[in-house]
Design a protein around this motif. Structure first.
Motif: not given
Ligand code: FDA
Length: 306
Positions: A159, A161, A223, A291, A294
């Motif tokens: 993974v 970041q 992801a 979020r 939530n």
């Molecule tokens: P962000 O949280 O910035 O959200 C961007 C947009 O996505 C929002 O504005 C909204 O539009 C939409 N959105 C997000 N959440 C939503 C919700 N609940 N409902 C509706 N819309 C929503 N981190 C880490 O440090 N180490 C790791 O090993 C992992 N592993 C991992 C695995 C997988 C499969 C995922 C998806 C994520 C991780 N993460 C992680 C977490 C990752 O680093 C991050 O913190 C979260 O995924 C949130 O980031 P987003 O990319 O979703 O965007």
């Protein structure tokens, strides 16, 4: 600001007790966590696989402080992998592992032994392991352990970041044939010296990293729940002629389930990251920090009394 407060609460034992004893928080937990035991994990996996989704299971727990705890985490994964194979859920389901849960912080050698045993069990079960990435003080150690594991278990996933300044360079290193790399934004509070601080900088880094991974020879695992980044990834995958079995999307259990279904319906491989276990507090707080919507749902559950 709000994110920092919630991440601070995630390290507060007092707040943890409040959350665990509030009557309605169970509903919030259930939305993001598949349950507490192996049977719950298998049940959720069966349902997701029946819906055409792939799965990566995470036994919740981090920052293990004793060898006994680390042994118990290893045994949990060995049992889970046996259960997945027996239920015919591999290779659709794999496992994600946090090295800190296996003792990385106090005995790196022990963590190496344990993760090797888990990789061997995954291979025997016909599936793979992905090493989750934790805070930046562990990145070098985790990538070093990954390199060693890949000699014997080449399917082991990494993974990276996007919020870390080093990650573009790590993407170049890891964009090689057979290399499975999950790209996420990053979930920990990191100092400016090592990590981009603004959402825009993180998003721009994510796109640069996506380009490196999708144009390289490895297997990118995209992801994110971010609609803009998902659209960019779909576009770049077309641009770089990636077939559906040459990259995948990954989303968290309970987050944007309708988008998970849409992506799978569009022919993409979609893997849902499914956490389970009794130690759900830190994981849940990180999801809430991401979020505010939530958080409102959660605050209502905390405030409600029977
Ligand atoms: P962000 O949280 O910035 O959200 C961007 C947009 O996505 C929002 O504005 C909204 O539009 C939409 N959105 C997000 N959440 C939503 C919700 N609940 N409902 C509706 N819309 C929503 N981190 C880490 O440090 N180490 C790791 O090993 C992992 N592993 C991992 C695995 C997988 C499969 C995922 C998806 C994520 C991780 N993460 C992680 C977490 C990752 O680093 C991050 O913190 C979260 O995924 C949130 O980031 P987003 O990319 O979703 O965007």
């Amino acid at each position: 600001m709000l994110r920092s407060v919630i991440l601070a609460a995630s390290r507060s034992p007092r707040f943890e007790r409040l959350v665990e004893t509030a009557p309605y928080t169970r509903d919030v937990v259930r939305r993001f966590v598949a349950g507490t035991g192996t049977d719950d994990a298998l049940r959720a996996t069966r349902q997701l696989v029946a819906d055409g989704l792939a799965v990566s299971l995470d036994h919740l727990g981090e920052d293990t402080v004793t060898a006994e705890q680390a042994n118990a985490v290893r045994d949990e994964y060995l049992g889970l992998l046996g259960g997945l194979a027996q239920a015919g859920l591999t290779p659709a389901a794999e496992v994600s592992v946090k090295l800190s849960a296996l003792g990385q912080r106090f005995d790196e050698r022990l963590a190496r032994e344990h993760v090797r045993a888990i990789c061997a069990a995954a291979t025997a079960a016909g599936t793979t392991v992905t090493l989750d990435m934790e805070d930046h003080t562990t990145t070098d150690s985790t990538l070093d352990i990954l390199a060693e594991l890949r000699k014997d278990f080449p399917g082991t996933g990494a993974v990276l970041q996007a919020y870390l300044r080093r990650t573009e360079s790590d993407c170049r290193e890891l964009a090689t044939a057979g290399s499975r790399v999950r790209l996420c934004k990053g979930a920990y509070k990191e100092p400016e010296s090592v990590a981009y601080q603004s959402a825009r900088e993180v998003d721009k880094s994510y796109v640069r990293c996506l380009n490196i991974l999708l144009s390289g020879a490895g297997y990118p695992m995209v992801a994110t729940h971010d609609p803009t980044l998902i659209a960019i990834a779909e576009d770049r995958a077309r641009w770089f002629d990636r077939a559906p079995d040459e990259f995948e999307f990954q989303l968290l259990y309970g987050v944007r389930p309708e988008e998970q279904a849409r992506l799978a319906g569009a022919g993409h491989t979609v893997r849902v990251y499914v956490p389970y276990g009794t130690d759900w507090y830190g994981y849940l707080m990180r999801r809430l920090a991401e979020r505010p919507a939530n958080l409102a749902f959660f605050a209502r559950a905390l405030a409600t009394r029977r």
